[in-house]
Design a protein around this motif. Sequence first.
Motif, mmCIF file in Angstrom:
data_model
loop_
_atom_site.group_PDB
_atom_site.id
_atom_site.type_symbol
_atom_site.label_atom_id
_atom_site.label_comp_id
_atom_site.label_asym_id
_atom_site.label_seq_id
_atom_site.Cartn_x
_atom_site.Cartn_y
_atom_site.Cartn_z
ATOM 1 N N VAL B 75 0.815 -1.228 0.000
ATOM 2 C CA VAL B 75 0.000 0.000 0.000
ATOM 3 C C VAL B 75 0.850 1.281 0.000
ATOM 4 O O VAL B 75 0.467 2.256 -0.649
ATOM 5 N N CYS B 77 3.465 2.071 -1.522
ATOM 6 C CA CYS B 77 4.295 2.309 -2.711
ATOM 7 C C CYS B 77 3.600 3.199 -3.739
ATOM 8 O O CYS B 77 2.380 3.245 -3.820
ATOM 9 N N PRO B 78 4.416 3.910 -4.541
ATOM 10 C CA PRO B 78 3.881 4.913 -5.467
ATOM 11 C C PRO B 78 2.903 4.369 -6.501
ATOM 12 O O PRO B 78 2.030 5.097 -6.957
ATOM 13 N N TYR B 108 14.941 4.800 -5.285
ATOM 14 C CA TYR B 108 13.480 4.859 -5.444
ATOM 15 C C TYR B 108 12.920 4.431 -4.093
ATOM 16 O O TYR B 108 13.167 3.307 -3.643
ATOM 17 N N ARG B 109 12.186 5.339 -3.425
ATOM 18 C CA ARG B 109 11.847 5.037 -2.039
ATOM 19 C C ARG B 109 10.419 5.451 -1.697
ATOM 20 O O ARG B 109 9.774 6.205 -2.414
ATOM 21 N N PRO B 112 5.845 5.902 5.187
ATOM 22 C CA PRO B 112 4.620 5.398 5.812
ATOM 23 C C PRO B 112 3.344 6.032 5.263
ATOM 24 O O PRO B 112 3.354 7.124 4.718
ATOM 25 N N VAL B 113 2.250 5.333 5.460
ATOM 26 C CA VAL B 113 0.925 5.879 5.162
ATOM 27 C C VAL B 113 0.438 6.713 6.351
ATOM 28 O O VAL B 113 -0.180 7.752 6.163
ATOM 29 N N PRO B 115 0.765 9.373 9.478
ATOM 30 C CA PRO B 115 1.591 10.586 9.586
ATOM 31 C C PRO B 115 2.980 10.248 10.160
ATOM 32 O O PRO B 115 3.082 9.516 11.140
ATOM 33 N N ARG B 116 3.994 10.789 9.504
ATOM 34 C CA ARG B 116 5.373 10.420 9.864
ATOM 35 C C ARG B 116 5.709 10.642 11.329
ATOM 36 O O ARG B 116 6.424 9.868 11.941
ATOM 37 N N ASP B 117 5.204 11.741 11.878
ATOM 38 C CA ASP B 117 5.577 12.031 13.274
ATOM 39 C C ASP B 117 4.896 11.083 14.261
ATOM 40 O O ASP B 117 5.291 11.006 15.409
ATOM 41 N N LYS B 118 3.889 10.342 13.804
ATOM 42 C CA LYS B 118 3.216 9.369 14.674
ATOM 43 C C LYS B 118 3.892 7.996 14.605
ATOM 44 O O LYS B 118 3.540 7.108 15.378
ATOM 45 N N ASN B 126 15.279 11.086 6.694
ATOM 46 C CA ASN B 126 14.653 11.792 5.579
ATOM 47 C C ASN B 126 13.161 11.502 5.441
ATOM 48 O O ASN B 126 12.520 11.983 4.496
ATOM 49 N N GLY B 127 12.620 10.719 6.356
ATOM 50 C CA GLY B 127 11.182 10.478 6.352
ATOM 51 C C GLY B 127 10.737 9.250 5.577
ATOM 52 O O GLY B 127 9.542 8.973 5.492
ATOM 53 N N TYR B 128 11.688 8.509 4.999
ATOM 54 C CA TYR B 128 11.345 7.244 4.351
ATOM 55 C C TYR B 128 11.359 6.133 5.400
ATOM 56 O O TYR B 128 11.996 6.258 6.443
ATOM 57 N N ARG B 154 -6.315 2.529 3.992
ATOM 58 C CA ARG B 154 -6.193 3.091 2.638
ATOM 59 C C ARG B 154 -6.597 2.053 1.589
ATOM 60 O O ARG B 154 -7.250 2.379 0.596
#
Lengths: 310, 310
Positions: B75, B77-78, B108-109, B112-113, B115-118, B126-128, B154
Amino acid sequence: MTETWIAGFLLLLAVGSAPAGRAQNKMSIAEKLGFGRDAKLLIVHADDVGMTHAVNAATIKALESGGVNSASIMVPCPWFPEIAEYAKAHPETDFGLHLTLTSERVYYRWGPVAPRDKVASLVDENGYFWHDWKPTTRIEPREVELELRAQIERAFAMGIRPTHLDSHQYRLYDNGKELFEVLQRIAHEKKLPVFVVRDWFGQHPYLESSLSPVDIVIDHTVTNDPSVRPEKWTDFYRAAIKNLQPGITEFVIHVAFADEEMTAATRERETWGAAWRQRDFDFFTSAEFKQLLKDENIQLVHWRELARAR
Amino acid sequence: MTETWIAGFLLLLAVGSAPAGRAQNKMSIAEKLGFGRDAKLLIVHADDVGMTHAVNAATIKALESGGVNSASIMVPCPWFPEIAEYAKAHPETDFGLHLTLTSERVYYRWGPVAPRDKVASLVDENGYFWHDWKPTTRIEPREVELELRAQIERAFAMGIRPTHLDSHQYRLYDNGKELFEVLQRIAHEKKLPVFVVRDWFGQHPYLESSLSPVDIVIDHTVTNDPSVRPEKWTDFYRAAIKNLQPGITEFVIHVAFADEEMTAATRERETWGAAWRQRDFDFFTSAEFKQLLKDENIQLVHWRELARAR
């Protein structure tokens, strides 16, 4: 007022040396860069780098062939790490950030760099950036600022040293003074020039009124649009080059290879699709384009050079 | 104890009709599905759907050719929207969710679905998602639960009705009882079977002890690994098919077309790379594979059918 005069006027404000007036003897940006007042300067700028591998590969090839001399990168996109790696290894390349607030395709999508719950007005019900902004979509400027800062922060963290900022799908120019001022505030803080075109002032007067004396203003921009039929592609660019005016013009182009990935990613509509981008790639890497530049006595400049005029 | 016996034992617990014991006369999952006790049942399962367009296109082709009969979707992935659209239009296809907590490639990265801070323990600077989990990486089970729920939410919101759950790179099986119990809790709540294999119990006893009577357990799994040289690919699968044991086996395979996108996305290492996945595609869509299934009297089953044995 001639456009050249306005350029001189803004520059005059920039140096702060005289009251506003018809100071036609002041230096234009072109002159500050060592060109004549009537020089035709061109930025050949590829947008949307990072969007797909096909865009990255075509942009790199076009930059290395010399047909494209500047480009801007979409940080939220999945292939951003690939182009960040390239940018880090090629610090001389003129890469800006193509600040992104929409995910306009259907089968291939991306979302914000900031935590989704902190930029709720920017995302749809599935957590991607809105496909489009409707008149009823309330975009919160505070959240735009948070997201733009997150994109810039990730870019720097991953080794990019951008030469300029611009806005994917012109969202930060076309949607009111508040959003443009967010962009301006961040640009000033980061000491980065922003792509702004004098020709836009008529439609959006807040663009002009939000500028400060240090800001660089491009005279003209040229971009292809859906009214140009594929078989007229070369004619369109040929005419634009032959009619190029003195001052600084940015060609906003979109290059990619029309391979499986790009074709699939853009298959729901032809506009700015795979074939469109392949045509841009083909023209701007052609011998004809280089010859036209010579014939018309057009000089290429890029954003790193322009920044020196600030 | 034979594996067949354990299957019977778990089923016995499931129906709750007798005390635990050597109830060898109880029906196995195979028998409940109408097969003989010694039937050789096979799930040919393609992982990583949604990762790239090349994976989606190859998986769809392999599913439609009948060589692959089940698959699971990433889920975060782009290219998830592309496969979600397909799954919605093909509700008979056996799609599970390949719950994803890592972003293991370089150029290619994805992230998360939730929220990153959660889900801070799941993401890198870098948030990946982490490229890999090191022994020092402290993964918070609460955050895993939040992220898995966001992925499932989602998927449902975008029209997928998954038939099963499994775990990308086996992260939810190999990293302790707490993470596996998160998966189990969600699976029970959603009434979805989880890919769990009896052969894993020796290495991770908590897998067995965390199971409840309703859970389905697969007897064996077969997957290619880096020790198999490319020229031995077909030999590996041929031997696996000829040696298939009675009970239920899942072949965990990875199909993609080795095109520009897939080659670029996986170019930092050959393992599970573009050529690897093309080889899997080639074998499982071959006439030889279908003939081997016939020769060995192997029946294909998929997760929607297995769920009926719950």
